[in-house]
Design a protein around this motif. Structure first.
Motif, short mmCIF file in Angstrom:
data_model
loop_
_atom_site.label_atom_id
_atom_site.label_comp_id
_atom_site.label_asym_id
_atom_site.label_seq_id
_atom_site.Cartn_x
_atom_site.Cartn_y
_atom_site.Cartn_z
N ASP A 58 108.66 55.03 66.08
CA ASP A 58 109.32 54.18 67.09
C ASP A 58 108.49 54.45 68.44
O ASP A 58 108.68 55.46 69.00
N ALA A 59 107.66 53.39 68.68
CA ALA A 59 106.84 53.42 69.96
C ALA A 59 107.53 53.34 71.31
O ALA A 59 107.01 53.55 72.39
N ARG A 60 108.76 53.04 71.26
CA ARG A 60 109.59 52.85 72.20
C ARG A 60 110.27 54.45 72.99
O ARG A 60 110.62 54.38 74.13
N ILE A 61 110.09 55.34 72.24
CA ILE A 61 110.67 56.86 72.59
C ILE A 61 109.82 57.21 73.86
O ILE A 61 108.47 57.16 73.88
N ARG A 62 110.46 57.86 74.83
CA ARG A 62 109.88 58.25 75.98
C ARG A 62 110.22 59.81 76.08
O ARG A 62 111.32 60.38 75.48
N SER A 63 109.13 60.39 76.37
CA SER A 63 109.25 61.87 76.72
C SER A 63 110.38 62.39 77.66
O SER A 63 110.87 61.34 78.49
N ARG A 64 110.47 63.56 77.89
CA ARG A 64 111.45 63.96 78.73
C ARG A 64 110.99 63.66 80.35
O ARG A 64 111.90 63.74 81.21
N SER A 65 109.79 63.55 80.44
CA SER A 65 109.14 63.20 81.87
C SER A 65 109.22 61.62 81.98
O SER A 65 108.84 60.97 82.94
N GLY A 66 109.68 60.92 81.15
CA GLY A 66 109.98 59.63 81.16
C GLY A 66 108.70 58.87 80.79
O GLY A 66 108.43 57.49 80.75
N ALA A 67 107.67 59.58 80.39
CA ALA A 67 106.29 58.85 79.86
C ALA A 67 106.46 58.30 78.30
O ALA A 67 107.25 58.93 77.84
N GLY A 68 105.89 57.08 78.20
CA GLY A 68 105.83 56.60 76.95
C GLY A 68 104.50 56.88 76.39
O GLY A 68 103.52 57.48 76.82
N VAL A 69 104.28 56.57 75.06
CA VAL A 69 102.85 56.43 74.35
C VAL A 69 101.88 55.91 75.08
O VAL A 69 100.67 56.35 75.03
N LEU A 70 102.17 54.93 75.74
CA LEU A 70 101.14 54.11 76.51
C LEU A 70 100.71 54.88 77.73
O LEU A 70 99.54 54.71 78.30
N HIS A 71 101.49 55.75 78.27
CA HIS A 71 101.12 56.66 79.45
C HIS A 71 99.99 57.51 79.06
O HIS A 71 98.91 57.65 79.50
N ALA A 72 100.06 57.94 77.60
CA ALA A 72 99.24 59.00 76.97
C ALA A 72 98.02 58.26 76.82
O ALA A 72 96.89 58.70 76.90
N PHE A 73 98.39 56.82 76.11
CA PHE A 73 96.95 56.08 75.88
C PHE A 73 96.08 55.84 77.00
O PHE A 73 94.89 56.08 76.86
N PHE A 74 96.79 55.53 78.17
CA PHE A 74 95.81 54.86 79.28
C PHE A 74 95.29 56.26 79.95
O PHE A 74 94.28 56.14 80.56
N GLU A 75 96.00 57.57 79.89
CA GLU A 75 95.32 58.51 80.65
C GLU A 75 94.34 59.18 79.84
O GLU A 75 93.32 59.65 80.76
N ASP A 76 94.07 58.62 78.80
CA ASP A 76 92.97 59.52 77.79
C ASP A 76 92.13 58.18 77.46
O ASP A 76 91.48 58.23 76.53
N LEU A 77 92.12 56.99 78.34
CA LEU A 77 91.43 55.99 77.64
C LEU A 77 89.85 56.08 77.76
O LEU A 77 89.28 55.40 76.84
N ASP A 78 89.31 57.24 78.40
CA ASP A 78 87.67 57.14 78.28
C ASP A 78 87.15 57.56 77.02
O ASP A 78 85.83 57.86 76.65
N ALA A 79 88.20 58.29 76.17
CA ALA A 79 87.89 58.91 75.01
C ALA A 79 87.90 57.91 73.67
O ALA A 79 87.41 58.16 72.70
N PHE A 80 88.27 56.61 74.22
CA PHE A 80 88.28 55.48 73.22
C PHE A 80 87.05 54.65 73.21
O PHE A 80 86.36 54.13 74.20
N ASP A 81 86.65 54.08 71.88
CA ASP A 81 85.84 52.94 71.70
C ASP A 81 86.71 51.71 72.26
O ASP A 81 87.67 51.70 71.71
N PRO A 82 85.90 50.89 72.95
CA PRO A 82 86.67 49.56 73.39
C PRO A 82 87.59 49.08 72.12
O PRO A 82 88.56 48.51 72.54
N LEU A 83 86.70 48.49 71.06
CA LEU A 83 87.26 47.66 70.30
C LEU A 83 88.54 48.55 69.38
O LEU A 83 89.47 48.04 69.20
N ALA A 84 88.38 49.96 69.30
CA ALA A 84 89.26 50.75 68.55
C ALA A 84 90.54 50.71 69.50
O ALA A 84 91.66 50.61 69.22
N ALA A 85 90.23 50.96 71.12
CA ALA A 85 91.24 51.10 71.82
C ALA A 85 92.17 49.77 71.90
O ALA A 85 93.39 49.61 71.98
N ALA A 86 91.44 48.67 71.85
CA ALA A 86 92.21 47.26 71.97
C ALA A 86 93.10 47.26 70.85
O ALA A 86 94.14 46.58 70.92
N ARG A 87 92.61 47.59 69.54
CA ARG A 87 93.29 47.57 68.31
C ARG A 87 94.54 48.47 68.34
O ARG A 87 95.82 48.17 67.93
#
Length: 468
Positions: free
Chosen positions: A398-427
């Motif tokens: 369930d990608a809707r679950i948010r942590s105790r700090s209220g952050a969701g998986v997309l917060h974690a995703f965008f925080e570390d975006l520089d580690a991703f290849d653009p095509l892989a990140a978009a997918r």
């Protein structure tokens, strides 16, 4: 008399020269076991080079069988190796890390102690290194170092130059050595008097339980070298299978970490307890070792200050077969570590194989929460493991679950975006949004994932967000 004369005589394996040097000793002379010598003196050298006649002559002249070198090792430590497995004694030596040898090709070692042993064996085969000008090398307290000995190999003349060069460059592995110099290995296996060396030293008063600076006993050294015969011998002479270093290492743990199943079985028969040793076997995926330890009563759920629970280790390192064996033996897939993480969190964070993710999710659920309220999906996203993310989503995460700090998986995703290849990140972004993740969700600081994304100078990201 210069104490180094003893070392020269021992290195040359010249019993007559050694007798002459010993005959010149004055009363009270301590050169037989000079503490300042890096090799610990002539007796250490004779023990390390497996020169039994010289060792006996030195003991008869009063050499101290319990003397120690700079690393705290006694002659018995240096003798407690198997000459058929020319491998480093010291774990920190400038050579091959002596871990996980079982089932693998073992590189030819480079540490000075081991090379001296090989030099001694080659001497017996008629191989004589040429002398090295003192100005060309930096020498150690023995008068040699790995560089000097490698150079000696390089300049040596042997009847088969190709073999000499192969050994000289020290780049060969054991399989090459078996093909290129089989008579060397045959000679080492036939003539290395390890048992006789150890027996002679013990009879002369060597301490069977002496610990070097690493806390290792001679039994631990023999175990680490895979010296099965010596392990049997030392146990017969009363070596303690429960000996422990200040870091908690034991002979059994050494056997497990080096993959020596036969030795582990021998130690268990001698009374060693299978405590805190399953995790190293699980981490390496050593199935025969795991099966042995589980048969002998090892707890598949045991965890301690020294080791995490075995299932966590197997999950962390992606060892599918080990995961299956442990679960079959009763390991709990719903267990948690001190951070509240489950085995599935660790498997996801290391990009574990789909079969591990599927097995753990089936048994313990796909969305267990750690102490921060984060699911394994968070771990996979933070570790930038796209395939694990997609596998977890396919298993129903369930990608809707948010942590105790209220952050969701997309917060974690965008925080570390520089580690991703653009095509892989978009997918990955498309998969997360399709699984329910919402770019507009805000964390405890009031930041939405979408606002974090806008901080990146990445046009492709803004387009990907617009399309979601």
């Amino acid at each position: 008399m210069d104490p180094k004369d003893l070392i020269v005589a021992v290195d040359a394996r010249d019993l007559d020269a050694l007798g002459q040097v010993l005959g010149r000793l004055t009363e009270g002379f301590r050169g037989l076991h000079t503490p300042g010598d890096g090799a610990g003196g002539a007796l250490h050298r004779a023990a390390g080079d497996a020169w039994l006649p010289g060792l006996r002559r030195l003991l008869a002249a009063g050499a101290d069988a319990a003397g120690r070198n700079r690393e705290g090792a006694t002659p018995l430590h240096l003798a407690a190796v198997d000459g058929r497995r020319v491998e480093p004694y010291a774990s920190g030596a400038d050579g091959v890390e002596p871990r996980r040898r079982s089932g693998r090709t073992v590189p030819f070692p480079k540490d000075p102690h081991t090379i001296r042993r090989v030099v001694a064996a080659l001497h017996r085969l008629g191989f004589v290194p040429q002398p090295i000008p003192p100005s060309t090398v930096r020498r150690d307290p023995w008068g040699r170092d790995a560089m000097a000995l490698a150079e000696a190999f390089h300049r040596a003349t042997w009847e088969d130059a190709a073999r000499a060069n192969l050994l000289a460059e020290l780049k060969t592995d054991w399989e090459d050595l078996r093909r290129e110099a089989p008579e060397l290995l045959e000679h080492l296996g036939r003539s290395w008097p390890s048992r006789e060396l150890c027996a002679t030293l013990l009879d002369a008063g060597a301490d069977l339980e002496a610990k070097d600076d690493r806390g290792a006993t001679p039994l631990m050294v023999a175990v680490g070298h895979g010296a099965v015969d010596l392990v049997h011998f030392l146990l017969e002479r009363g070596a303690d299978p429960h000996a422990e270093t200040e870091f908690g290492d034991t002979p059994l743990r050494e056997a497990v970490e080096t993959g020596h199943v036969e030795i582990a079985s021998t130690l268990l028969e001698a009374g060693a307890l299978p405590l805190d040793v399953l995790a190293p076997a699980a981490a390496s995926g050593d199935e025969p070792m795991l099966e042995l330890l589980l048969r002998r009563g090892a707890d598949p759920n045991a965890a301690s200050d020294l080791a995490e629970a075995p299932l966590f280790a197997a999950a962390r390192y992606g060892k599918s077969a080990a995961v299956g064996l442990l679960i079959q033996a009763g390991a709990r897939p719903d267990a948690v570590n001190p951070y509240g993480e489950s085995p599935l969190h660790l498997a996801a964070g290391s990009g574990g194989p789909i079969e591990i993710l599927g097995r753990l999710a089936e048994l313990a659920g796909v969305d267990p929460l750690d102490h921060r309220g984060r699911t394994p999906l968070f771990a996979a996203v933070e570790a930038v493991h796209r395939e694990a993310v997609e596998a977890l989503i396919s298993l129903g995460a369930d990608a809707r679950i948010r942590s105790r700090s209220g952050a969701g998986v997309l917060h974690a995703f965008f925080e570390d975006l520089d580690a991703f290849d653009p095509l892989a990140a978009a997918r990955m972004l498309r998969h997360l949004v399709a699984a329910g993740a919402k770019p507009g969700d805000r964390d405890a600081e009031g930041r939405s994932a979408e606002e974090i994304a806008r901080g990146w100078d990445a046009p492709w990201l803004h387009e990907a967000l617009r399309m979601t």
